[in-house]
Design a protein around this motif. Structure first.
Motif, mmCIF file in Angstrom:
data_model
loop_
_atom_site.group_PDB
_atom_site.id
_atom_site.type_symbol
_atom_site.label_atom_id
_atom_site.label_comp_id
_atom_site.label_asym_id
_atom_site.label_seq_id
_atom_site.Cartn_x
_atom_site.Cartn_y
_atom_site.Cartn_z
ATOM 1 N N CYS A 1 0.816 -1.219 0.000
ATOM 2 C CA CYS A 1 0.000 0.000 0.000
ATOM 3 C C CYS A 1 0.858 1.282 0.000
ATOM 4 C CB CYS A 1 -0.964 -0.002 1.181
ATOM 5 S SG CYS A 1 -2.506 0.893 0.856
ATOM 6 N N VAL B 1 0.459 0.445 -4.622
ATOM 7 C CA VAL B 1 -0.777 0.982 -5.187
ATOM 8 C C VAL B 1 -0.479 1.356 -6.641
ATOM 9 C CG1 VAL B 1 -1.685 1.821 -2.980
ATOM 10 C CG2 VAL B 1 -0.231 3.327 -4.337
ATOM 11 N N CYS C 1 -2.244 -3.115 -4.653
ATOM 12 C CA CYS C 1 -3.111 -2.731 -3.533
ATOM 13 C C CYS C 1 -4.133 -1.684 -4.005
ATOM 14 C CB CYS C 1 -2.246 -2.265 -2.365
ATOM 15 S SG CYS C 1 -3.036 -2.455 -0.756
ATOM 16 N N CYS C 2 -4.510 -0.770 -3.113
ATOM 17 C CA CYS C 2 -5.608 0.183 -3.352
ATOM 18 C C CYS C 2 -5.515 0.867 -4.721
ATOM 19 C CB CYS C 2 -5.590 1.250 -2.278
ATOM 20 S SG CYS C 2 -5.704 0.586 -0.618
HETATM 21 ZN ZN LIG Z 1 -3.880 -0.466 -0.067
#
Ligand SMILES: [Zn+2]
Length: 340
Positions: free
Chosen positions: A207, A234, A289-290
């Motif tokens: 992240c 990310v 990730c995000c």
């Molecule tokens: Zn994340």
């Protein structure tokens, strides 16, 4: 027969995919701000669908959506009574979809915001939250645990201890929000070394940083440990002047995090490049990730040399009316205006 996470890591690169909370927020099922995964109980089909999209794109691990489904966060949104049901259902959904392919199921815990290294009493609060969440997850059936976005080594060690107490393999990753060390003052590589020494099977980072600012941290971690290394950036174009998604700013100077990051999203090609780079640097668990979308994951899988279910619909630009070799005079006229 399905191989365990340790067997898979010994046999080659494992591809992970996360970012469920961001993607389900974008789709209108999670409230930005608290980011509590109420969707698990309120719209289980939406969770099932996203798991399936990541599975088809090549993800080998279905991560149960229990991120922020802990007691403190559920209290914040007035749903503490749903805590157990939400945790159990998240694992059940992940299992159900994992069985549609050959994926593993990971239980998931994260930073709690309750940990304070200067207040020993908070250790017990955090331990109790992890113990109840992972206890339910084990009963529903998980293959290993991912403890992630850890700001403090101290908090990560509590998650590791609880996981080991349950007899499960542990993947523990730190959130690299600071230039070079955790919030309790350990250089990332040193924190990973300690986590590995304490019995984590996989350590690394996830992240906050995009590929460009995450990659420079990899070599030090790879050198510090003998165990498997996980890196899940990310898909945002962070850079040295704004090394994390939280520090990215719009041209007007407004903070882009967390709901105006769209102009910074990496292309699938950039994430494919990252996957290759990470493997080259000795990363064993390559993920995202995000901000992740299934198109990123498929491109990463294909870069790693795999054909996945969604590869059936991978781009064939030679069949696009405007880009094929035998473009008609009419289409060529369109193309010249596109190129103007
Ligand atoms: Zn994340």
């Amino acid at each position: 027969m399905s191989f365990s996470i340790t067997e898979r890591l010994a046999n080659g690169t494992v591809l992970g995919a996360e970012g469920y909370v961001f993607e389900l927020e974008r789709r209108g099922y999670i409230k930005a701000g608290p980011f509590v995964p109420e969707v698990v109980l309120d719209f289980p089909d939406a969770v099932r669908e996203l798991h399936r999209e990541f599975l088809r794109a090549g993800a080998e691990v279905m991560v149960a959506l229990t991120y922020y489904a802990h007691r403190e966060k559920l209290r914040d949104v007035g749903r503490e009574a749903d805590l157990e049901a939400m945790n159990r259902q998240a694992v059940r959904i992940a299992r159900e979809v994992a069985r549609e392919g050959d994926a593993l199921v990971a239980g998931n815990v994260c930073n709690t915001w309750a940990y304070d290294p200067d207040d020993p009493a908070t250790r017990q609060t955090v331990r109790a939250m992890y113990t109840e969440q992972l206890g339910w997850a084990v009963e529903e059936g998980i293959d290993f645990v991912i403890s992630e976005t850890n700001d403090y080594l101290g908090e990560a060690l509590i998650a590791l201890e609880v996981t080991r107490g349950l007899g499960l393999p542990a993947m523990v990753t730190l959130a690299p929000t600071q230039p070079d060390r955790t919030r309790d003052g350990y250089e990332y590589a040193e924190a990973c070394r300690i986590l590995a020494a304490e019995g984590a099977q996989v350590v690394g980072l996830n992240c906050d940083r995009g590929p460009q600012t995450m990659v420079p941290l990899i070599a030090g971690i790879r050198e510090a440990v003998d165990c498997a290394v996980a890196v899940q950036p990310v898909p945002y174009r962070t850079e040295p002047a704004a090394p994390t998604m939280e520090t990215l700013r719009s041209p007007g100077g407004e903070r882009a995090f967390p709901i105006a990051l769209d102009p910074f999203v990496c292309t699938r090609f950039e994430m494919a490049q990252f996957a290759l780079q990470a493997r080259e640097l000795g990363v064993n668990y390559v993920g995202i990730c995000c901000g992740a979308g299934p198109h990123h994951v498929r491109a990463m899988a294909e870069a790693l040399g795999r054909e996945v279910p969604a590869s059936r619909y991978s781009p064939s630009m030679d069949l696009h009316p405007m880009f094929r070799a035998d473009v008609s005079a009419k289409d060529a006229a369109f193309l010249s205006s596109w190129n103007a």
